[in-house]
Design a protein around this motif. Structure first.
Motif, short mmCIF file in Angstrom:
data_model
loop_
_atom_site.label_atom_id
_atom_site.label_comp_id
_atom_site.label_asym_id
_atom_site.label_seq_id
_atom_site.Cartn_x
_atom_site.Cartn_y
_atom_site.Cartn_z
N UNK A 1 40.41 -25.07 10.60
CA UNK A 1 39.76 -24.24 11.63
C UNK A 1 40.37 -24.50 12.98
N UNK A 2 40.72 -23.43 13.67
CA UNK A 2 41.13 -23.49 15.07
C UNK A 2 39.91 -23.12 15.92
N UNK B 1 39.98 -18.95 14.66
CA UNK B 1 40.62 -18.50 13.43
C UNK B 1 40.51 -19.62 12.40
N UNK B 2 40.52 -19.25 11.14
CA UNK B 2 40.41 -20.25 10.09
C UNK B 2 41.30 -19.83 8.92
N UNK B 3 41.89 -20.82 8.28
CA UNK B 3 42.72 -20.58 7.10
C UNK B 3 42.24 -21.50 5.99
N UNK C 1 31.56 -30.52 12.15
CA UNK C 1 30.59 -29.66 11.46
C UNK C 1 31.03 -28.20 11.36
N UNK C 2 31.79 -27.72 12.34
CA UNK C 2 32.19 -26.31 12.28
C UNK C 2 33.13 -26.06 11.10
N UNK D 1 32.35 -23.77 7.51
CA UNK D 1 33.21 -22.76 6.91
C UNK D 1 33.20 -22.86 5.38
N UNK D 2 32.95 -24.06 4.88
CA UNK D 2 32.95 -24.25 3.43
C UNK D 2 31.64 -23.85 2.77
N UNK D 3 30.64 -23.51 3.57
CA UNK D 3 29.37 -23.08 2.97
C UNK D 3 29.55 -21.80 2.15
#
Length: 509
Positions: free
Chosen positions: A271-272, A277-279, A427-428, A432-434
């Motif tokens: 995560x950026x 943005x996230x990859x 935590x952010x 994202x993995x939720x």
């Protein structure tokens, strides 16, 4: 008779040795019992309890009362010296009571209900005049429907020489020679990767509408969409690894193998937080090869848990380790069930989070100044408490394990106070993995490693859309038509951030 005193002495020595041995065994069994009870409590908490690690003030008061051995302290407020208290943070907005108005953007259908003509005549004989209306709104649902779009490409020829037949060119398609339109393809992807609907459920939904689309067909469409969007995914990866601050985490996913068995693969999230943005990246194992390959070109601050696979990356000097206070707090929260001495550390860490809530709206420099003024003294208090506990706590106890994690990560945990860009925890990235955790309960496994890679690509796009409040279905529908003909040198315009800046208004129109 002379041997009896000697025998008595030997018996007494044997008894003392036996007592010592039994005492040692009793202590060992008690510690093992406490450890097993702690593991059982953690298992029950994770299965049936709340997932939040927040500790209520009442629980902390009870712990401090037990520490002081003063039952009356449980009803008194806790006073913890934290220096200057942070200002008020962002308050949670409470919606006003009553029914909230429906969004103005929703399409509206007006239905007028008039009186019969007989009731429009007054008792005096004159006709009543309309003076207004009483309008009420009712929210209705129109089920989604499939439609067939016929594309007629007109042909022309010369009526005299019957030569030179011309035909209108075919419009661009999301997938060449595919039955599915771009809207249907976007719907299938969003249904599976945002709404967590397995393809067999989508198959049944379409069948209720009279269209037989097998899950094999749907799976092929998802694979083709992922292939078409791969250039965008590659560009998104380049942009994320070009950032100077990333958060990362991972979660297991079951991957079927051609031999008939399965393996535990991994989905990683990068995560950026600043670029929003996230990859996601898929790897067949949990080994360090995955992060090393993904982060080969990254240089900057990397915030993660204490997974040993990152150590080689930090050793290169290209990356600086940033610790996660949520992981550090977790051990002390879990230790509270067996040792109330963990309460003070939990309370001071909560004060660190109070400072973060107070500075959530501040710019990076102002947040750094706030942390220097208020978080640094709190961290010093945690260090002092850690040193005191280390003298008396058993190393293998739950509290000892928490102290070891805190000590090993101490340098990395302090770095966030010197840079206002950095978050206090990871935590952010975990959040994202939720979407993977929820989806995994529905689709259960990836059919192959290639399927896991497609999942990672599509999660990257839809989750990046969510970070900037872009509807993923509108985004996918539009870029599926653009990607085949878009110039490669401008492929950055088709990432969620680039699309929002360049084409969002065109798509809305």
């Amino acid at each position: 008779m002379a041997d009896e005193p000697t025998r008595d002495v030997d018996d007494l020595a044997t008894a003392r040795t036996l007592i010592t041995t039994l005492q040692d065994e009793l202590i060992r069994v008690q510690r093992e019992n406490a450890s097993l009870r702690h593991q059982l409590d953690l298992l029950c908490q994770r299965l049936f309890g709340k997932k939040s690690e927040r500790v209520s003030p009442d629980q902390l008061r009870l712990a401090f009362a037990q520490l002081a051995n003063e039952p009356q302290a449980a009803t008194e407020p806790i006073e913890m010296d934290s220096g200057e208290r942070p200002g008020p943070g962002r308050r949670r907005r409470i919606p006003p009571p009553g029914r909230r108005p429906l969004p103005a953007a929703l399409p509206r259908e007006r239905r007028e209900i008039d009186l019969p003509d007989a009731e429009k005549i007054c008792a005096c004989g004159h006709r009543k005049t309309r003076i207004g209306e009483a309008v009420t709104e009712k929210l209705e649902y129109v089920p989604a429907s499939l439609r067939v779009i016929e594309i007629a490409r007109l042909k022309y020829a010369c009526p005299h020489c019957h030569d030179g037949v011309v035909e209108a060119p075919a419009p661009p398609q999301a997938l060449e020679k595919s039955l599915a339109g771009e809207g249907l393809l976007a719907h299938v992807v969003v249904s599976k990767y945002v709404d967590h609907l397995p393809l067999y459920r989508l198959e049944r939904i379409f069948l209720r509408q009279g269209v037989d689309l097998s899950r094999t067909t749907l799976c092929g469409w998802v694979a083709d969409v992922a292939t078409a969007l791969t250039p965008i995914g590659d560009e998104l990866r380049r942009q994320v690894t070009a950032a100077t601050y990333l958060q990362t985490d991972d979660t297991p996913v079951t991957i079927l193998e051609r031999s008939g068995g399965s393996r535990k693969g991994r989905l990683w999230t990068y995560l950026d937080p600043i670029g929003r943005q996230v990859v996601f990246d898929a790897t067949p194992t949990h080994e360090r090869d995955g992060p090393e390959a993904f982060l080969a070109s990254f240089a900057g601050d990397l915030q993660a848990d204490a997974y040993a696979g990152y150590d080689a990356l930090y050793a290169t000097g290209r990356m600086r380790e940033i610790g996660c206070w949520a992981h550090a707090r977790r051990g002390f929260v879990e230790a509270l069930t067996t040792d109330v001495r963990a309460a003070l550390t939990v309370a001071v860490i909560q004060q660190l989070y109070d400072v973060e809530r107070a500075g959530v709206e501040l710019a990076a420099e102002a947040r750094r100044d706030l942390r220097q003024a208020q978080s640094v003294p709190l961290i010093a208090n945690i260090a002092s408490e850690r040193d005191q506990l280390a003298r008396t706590v058993l190393p293998k106890s739950p509290l000892g394990e928490a102290l070891r994690y805190l000590t090993n990560q101490w340098a990395a945990l302090q770095r966030f106070v010197d840079d206002g860009r950095l978050a206090i925890d990871n935590n952010r990235a975990e959040n994202q993995l939720r979407i993977v955790a929820i989806g995994r309960k529905n689709w259960l496994f990836a059919g192959s490693f290639e399927g896991a890679r497609r999942t990672a690509l599509l999660y990257s796009l839809v989750q990046s859309c969510k970070l900037i409040d872009v509807p993923p279905d509108a985004y996918l529908k539009d870029v599926l038509l653009r990607v085949a003909t878009h110039p490669q040198r401008l492929i950055g315009q088709l990432t969620p951030n680039g699309w929002a800046a360049s084409f969002r208004h065109q798509a809305a129109a």
